[in-house]
Design an enzyme around this catalytic site. Sequence first.
Site, mmCIF file in Angstrom:
data_model
loop_
_atom_site.group_PDB
_atom_site.id
_atom_site.type_symbol
_atom_site.label_atom_id
_atom_site.label_comp_id
_atom_site.label_asym_id
_atom_site.label_seq_id
_atom_site.Cartn_x
_atom_site.Cartn_y
_atom_site.Cartn_z
ATOM 1 N N CYS A 176 0.761 -0.959 -0.092
ATOM 2 C CA CYS A 176 -0.139 0.226 0.029
ATOM 3 C C CYS A 176 0.786 1.341 -0.215
ATOM 4 C CB CYS A 176 -0.888 -0.107 1.043
ATOM 5 S SG CYS A 176 -0.303 0.102 2.668
ATOM 6 N N CYS A 220 -2.475 1.397 -4.288
ATOM 7 C CA CYS A 220 -1.248 2.115 -4.678
ATOM 8 C C CYS A 220 -1.451 2.489 -6.218
ATOM 9 C CB CYS A 220 0.061 1.601 -4.322
ATOM 10 S SG CYS A 220 0.515 -0.275 -5.118
ATOM 11 N N CYS A 237 2.953 1.141 -8.444
ATOM 12 C CA CYS A 237 3.296 -0.228 -8.062
ATOM 13 C C CYS A 237 4.104 -0.717 -9.241
ATOM 14 C CB CYS A 237 2.403 -1.112 -7.502
ATOM 15 S SG CYS A 237 1.903 -0.784 -5.882
#
Length: 135
Positions: free
Chosen positions: A10, A84, A88
């Site tokens: 996250c 995210c 990511c």
Amino acid sequence: MTTPSVLFVCVHNAGRSQMAAGFLTHLAGDRIEVRSAGTAPAETVNPAAVAAMAELGIDISGQSPKILTPDTVESSDVVITMGCGDTCPVFPGTSYRDWALDDPAGKGVEAVRPIRDEIKARVEALIAELVPIAP
């Protein structure tokens, strides 16, 4: 059979991913390698997340947010992202899943409990998938 590895990601690695890692470590033991990281890690784990997990006897107070690295993603069998978005990194051959969960940042323990409980249910299903009980 090798031990599967799961990476929870996250943004701040302070709430959702820490709770998920705590549950997976607690419930799966050494059957699954557990990692967590964030794209922009906070300085400390969210105190409300720590309190919510402590209510269930799981201590995540000793954890600290970690920065997400490409190596960590590449060496994980399953990567579970939690809000995210496009920050990511994605690598071919890695299994990705996105768990849409509310961000517990800035919320009290009462608001974090339902997020915690949803994470627990998802982690239990993940364990059943990755390490099925032999008949």
